[in-house]
Design a protein around this motif. Structure first.
Motif, PDB file in Angstrom:
ATOM      1  N   PHE A  20       0.750  -1.072  -0.099  1.00  0.00           N
ATOM      2  CA  PHE A  20       0.212  -0.111   0.000  1.00  0.00           C
ATOM      3  C   PHE A  20       1.017   1.347   0.042  1.00  0.00           C
ATOM      4  O   PHE A  20       0.671   2.329  -0.631  1.00  0.00           O
ATOM      5  CB  PHE A  20      -0.728  -0.012   1.341  1.00  0.00           C
ATOM      6  CG  PHE A  20      -2.017   0.991   1.308  1.00  0.00           C
ATOM      7  CD1 PHE A  20      -3.193   0.247   0.663  1.00  0.00           C
ATOM      8  CD2 PHE A  20      -2.161   2.141   1.889  1.00  0.00           C
ATOM      9  CE1 PHE A  20      -4.574   1.083   0.711  1.00  0.00           C
ATOM     10  CE2 PHE A  20      -3.158   2.736   1.858  1.00  0.00           C
ATOM     11  CZ  PHE A  20      -4.388   2.386   1.062  1.00  0.00           C
ATOM     12  N   THR A  21       1.947   1.261   0.848  1.00  0.00           N
ATOM     13  CA  THR A  21       2.570   2.374   1.073  1.00  0.00           C
ATOM     14  C   THR A  21       3.219   2.964  -0.256  1.00  0.00           C
ATOM     15  O   THR A  21       3.486   4.114  -0.652  1.00  0.00           O
ATOM     16  CB  THR A  21       3.663   2.500   2.278  1.00  0.00           C
ATOM     17  OG1 THR A  21       3.922   3.740   2.376  1.00  0.00           O
ATOM     18  CG2 THR A  21       4.932   1.322   2.006  1.00  0.00           C
ATOM     19  N   LEU A  22       3.656   1.856  -1.119  1.00  0.00           N
ATOM     20  CA  LEU A  22       4.595   2.282  -2.305  1.00  0.00           C
ATOM     21  C   LEU A  22       3.665   2.509  -3.447  1.00  0.00           C
ATOM     22  O   LEU A  22       3.852   3.345  -4.321  1.00  0.00           O
ATOM     23  CB  LEU A  22       5.597   1.191  -2.544  1.00  0.00           C
ATOM     24  CG  LEU A  22       6.982   1.639  -3.417  1.00  0.00           C
ATOM     25  CD1 LEU A  22       7.324   2.917  -2.606  1.00  0.00           C
ATOM     26  CD2 LEU A  22       7.904   0.607  -3.636  1.00  0.00           C
ATOM     27  N   PHE A  36      10.303  -0.049   7.150  1.00  0.00           N
ATOM     28  CA  PHE A  36       9.833   1.151   8.329  1.00  0.00           C
ATOM     29  C   PHE A  36      10.132   2.457   7.391  1.00  0.00           C
ATOM     30  O   PHE A  36       9.211   3.253   7.565  1.00  0.00           O
ATOM     31  CB  PHE A  36      10.653   1.164   9.447  1.00  0.00           C
ATOM     32  CG  PHE A  36      10.328   2.080  10.156  1.00  0.00           C
ATOM     33  CD1 PHE A  36       9.544   2.491  10.873  1.00  0.00           C
ATOM     34  CD2 PHE A  36      11.606   2.945  10.395  1.00  0.00           C
ATOM     35  CE1 PHE A  36       9.209   3.585  11.705  1.00  0.00           C
ATOM     36  CE2 PHE A  36      11.512   4.223  11.209  1.00  0.00           C
ATOM     37  CZ  PHE A  36      10.216   4.590  11.845  1.00  0.00           C
ATOM     38  N   TRP A  37      11.086   2.766   7.067  1.00  0.00           N
ATOM     39  CA  TRP A  37      11.259   3.873   6.626  1.00  0.00           C
ATOM     40  C   TRP A  37      10.592   4.363   5.117  1.00  0.00           C
ATOM     41  O   TRP A  37      10.111   5.692   5.190  1.00  0.00           O
ATOM     42  CB  TRP A  37      12.969   4.146   6.055  1.00  0.00           C
ATOM     43  CG  TRP A  37      13.641   4.462   7.386  1.00  0.00           C
ATOM     44  CD1 TRP A  37      14.672   3.355   7.727  1.00  0.00           C
ATOM     45  CD2 TRP A  37      13.767   5.279   8.275  1.00  0.00           C
ATOM     46  NE1 TRP A  37      15.563   4.013   8.918  1.00  0.00           N
ATOM     47  CE2 TRP A  37      14.752   5.130   9.180  1.00  0.00           C
ATOM     48  CE3 TRP A  37      13.051   6.396   8.536  1.00  0.00           C
ATOM     49  CZ2 TRP A  37      15.012   5.883  10.275  1.00  0.00           C
ATOM     50  CZ3 TRP A  37      13.493   7.322   9.639  1.00  0.00           C
ATOM     51  CH2 TRP A  37      14.334   6.794  10.409  1.00  0.00           C
ATOM     52  N   ILE A  38      10.267   3.309   4.542  1.00  0.00           N
ATOM     53  CA  ILE A  38       9.432   3.563   3.201  1.00  0.00           C
ATOM     54  C   ILE A  38       8.124   3.854   3.465  1.00  0.00           C
ATOM     55  O   ILE A  38       7.361   4.977   3.337  1.00  0.00           O
ATOM     56  CB  ILE A  38       9.453   2.345   2.235  1.00  0.00           C
ATOM     57  CG1 ILE A  38      10.707   2.185   1.668  1.00  0.00           C
ATOM     58  CG2 ILE A  38       8.519   2.680   1.365  1.00  0.00           C
ATOM     59  CD1 ILE A  38      11.173   0.829   0.916  1.00  0.00           C
ATOM     60  N   ALA A  39       7.723   3.106   4.826  1.00  0.00           N
ATOM     61  CA  ALA A  39       6.086   3.261   5.096  1.00  0.00           C
ATOM     62  C   ALA A  39       5.987   4.864   5.892  1.00  0.00           C
ATOM     63  O   ALA A  39       5.064   5.772   5.656  1.00  0.00           O
ATOM     64  CB  ALA A  39       5.737   2.357   6.210  1.00  0.00           C
ATOM     65  N   LEU A  40       7.215   5.277   6.682  1.00  0.00           N
ATOM     66  CA  LEU A  40       7.398   6.589   7.071  1.00  0.00           C
ATOM     67  C   LEU A  40       7.212   7.598   6.083  1.00  0.00           C
ATOM     68  O   LEU A  40       6.546   8.851   6.155  1.00  0.00           O
ATOM     69  CB  LEU A  40       8.361   6.881   8.051  1.00  0.00           C
ATOM     70  CG  LEU A  40       8.628   8.000   9.092  1.00  0.00           C
ATOM     71  CD1 LEU A  40       7.344   7.849   9.869  1.00  0.00           C
ATOM     72  CD2 LEU A  40       9.773   7.891   9.553  1.00  0.00           C
TER      73      LEU A  40
END
Ligand code: ADP
Ligand code: MG
Lengths: 268, 264
Positions: free
Chosen positions: B194-196, B242-246
């Motif tokens: 979802f995040t990307l 974690f960083w990608i989601a953030l």
């Protein structure tokens, strides 16, 4: 004889055995402005979808300019009844442009000529100031204007406008009708304009196509909007009342009360 | 950090995933189907776990199951309307089946984490070739169908009247979403697809770009997220996911802020 713009012969349309149009025949002369009148569920949208080839008739036929066009090849501009609008964040311009040769495979990249065509359609309906705004920030009437601009793309000769007055306030209704009427006259277009209230169209329409109980009656206003004609069409007592220069159709109550005008129910 | 081959591989893989996820995600958000990427990645998880159990590559299982269920979703799209409980149950069943398959695997713990949260540093350099081929295929496929797809997404009734085959486009597009989810899950894992896919696309739409610029912006933002996540992961030794989601949340919040300031 002139070929009718749209001709239906014994046209019958059903959904799961329930008839919406029952052996309907009519011929619409080219260049005329026709009010397609009928209450909710009378079959106005179904008729338009059948003309466009999206519904297959159970029986009979419908011809456009005397021919059966392949899907998507008809010279017909279509403005659907207002539905949800996806993509509210795109601008009005892009929403209109998406319809320009939208069936062609490729990327939505527009040449200078295509951009000019979109701009011309927007100008024709005075929607230029809506072009830059996101669609979700527009009112119902403003969105309708974009949909009308979209229907003018690709140089149609016939316009099918499904309830173009639906989300307008009364003052805007006549203004919109006049705009469509003048545009159609100027370009020689045939217009089918569906509505459940005939009054905003008074003085603009050449003909009325009245739909009720699966039957249809085509004629000019004075022929169709009479107590005997509509009583025959409905097969039940119906009264046409003129008051304040407005027309009201009053049917007997119960499930069959029709809404030829918003006040029909209060009149009884 | 580019002295290490696995970092270079990770950067290239992230580039390829962003190239596909950006534009595909743009249409996904435009069409209000962002749940589809979520759903397909759940089904893909079951497929990946089953593939591992059979001794096949997880990516193959993921891709096949996501593409097939995407196409099935396109074919049966009318029947999904208002069936959110049923859809939820099917997705839970898929996750449960995936868990079962992993249970029978010997080194299941590592595999489960990699599938669920991604293992971008574990991508083999040789797999870049077919990831690249897949990315080019997806982008070309989307390029060919994007004009009718845009029309069908914005005005389905008119598009249908003009001869656009809505069902065919639905099926083709959801197949693309399946491939994109599979590529994306290589980077972010199943749970963070979802995040990307969605965050950069939603941000790009909020910024008011037209279709072509919007897809390009979604790609740029996805690349920023993915590469930024890798760099931060290198610097902090925390998982890239974690960083990608953030960063995804930051990008979306920033786009909303900008749109708000512009008064849109
Ligand atoms: N796709 C459909 N499936 C089943 N029934 C339909 C469908 N479309 C319309 N109908 C029914 O056909 C009748 C006519 O509908 P419609 O053509 O939309 O009327 P109108 O546009 O005049 O309000 C209604 O009773 C409606 O419920
Ligand atoms: Mg209707």
């Amino acid at each position: 004889m002139i070929t009718p713009a749209i001709e239906a012969g014994q046209l019958t349309v059903s959904y799961g055995g329930r008839r919406v149009l029952d052996h309907v025949s009519f011929a619409i002369p080219p260049g005329s402005f026709v009010a397609v009148l009928g209450g909710n569920g009378a079959g106005k949208t179904s008729l338009f979808r059948t003309i466009l080839g999206l519904n297959t008739p159970e029986q009979g036929h419908v011809l456009v300019e005397g021919q059966r066009f392949g899907k998507g090849r008809m010279p017909v501009g279509y403005m659907p009844q207002m539905r949800r609008m996806v993509a509210g964040q795109l601008s009005g311009w892009h929403m209109v442009a998406a319809a320009l040769r939208g069936r062609v495979w490729g990327v939505p990249w527009y040449s200078a000529a295509e951009r000019a065509e979109v701009n011309a359609a927007l100008n024709a309906v005075d929607a230029w100031e809506l072009a830059a705004r996101p669609v979700m920030s527009l009112s119902g009437g403003e969105r309708q204007r974009l949909l009308l601009a979209q229907a003018l793309l690709d140089h149609p000769r016939i316009l099918l406008l499904d309830e173009p007055l639906a989300s307008l306030d009364p003052a805007r209704m006549r203004e919109t009708t006049r705009r469509i009427h003048d545009l159609a006259r100027e370009r020689g277009l045939t217009v089918l304009f569906s509505t459940h209230d005939i009054n905003p169209l008074m003085g603009f329409m050449d003909h009325v196509l009245y739909l009720a109980h699966g039957k249809a009656l085509l004629g000019n206003v004075d022929e169709v909007m009479t107590t005997p004609a509509l009583t025959a069409l409905y097969g039940a007592p119906v009264e046409v009342v003129r008051a304040d220069g407005r027309l009201f159709v009053v049917a007997d109550g119960g499930a069959d009360t029709l809404h030829c005008c918003d006040c029909a129910e209060h009149t009884r | 950090m580019f002295a290490y081959e696995f970092m270079c591989t990770a950067f290239v893989a992230a580039f390829l995933a962003a190239l596909v996820c950006g534009p595909v995600g743009w249409f996904l958000v435009l069409r209000g189907q962002s749940f589809a990427s979520h759903a397909l990645s759940h089904v893909g998880f079951a497929g990946a776990a089953a593939a591992l159990l059979w001794g096949e590559p997880a990516f193959l299982g993921f891709g096949l199951s996501a593409v097939l269920s995407g196409m099935g979703m396109g074919v049966a799209s009318d029947r999904f309307v208002g069936r959110d409980v049923m859809i939820g149950l099917v997705l839970s069943l898929a996750m449960g089946t995936g868990a079962l398959c992993l249970h029978f695997l010997t080194h299941s713990a590592g595999a489960a984490t990699a599938l669920l949260f991604g293992d971008i540093l574990g991508i083999a350099p040789s797999s870049l070739y077919w990831l690249g081929a897949l990315a080019i295929g997806c982008v070309m496929g989307l390029a060919v169908m994007s004009r009718p797809l845009l029309f069908a997404s914005l005005q389905p009734e008119v598009a249908e009247a003009k001869g656009v085959n809505l069902r065919l486009l639905d099926v083709l597009f959801l197949a693309l979403v399946g491939i994109a989810s599979a590529m994306c899950s290589q980077i972010t894992g199943v749970l963070l697809v979802f995040t990307l896919m969605v965050a950069p696309a939603a941000a790009s739409l909020r910024l008011g770009f037209g279709p072509m610029q919007g897809m390009a912006a979604a790609f740029a933002l996805a690349l920023f997220e993915a590469w930024g996540g890798l760099c931060l992961s290198w610097l902090t030794d925390c998982p890239a996911s974690f960083w990608i989601a953030l960063l995804g949340s930051v990008v979306f919040a920033a786009a909303n802020g900008i749109a708000h300031l512009r008064g849109r």
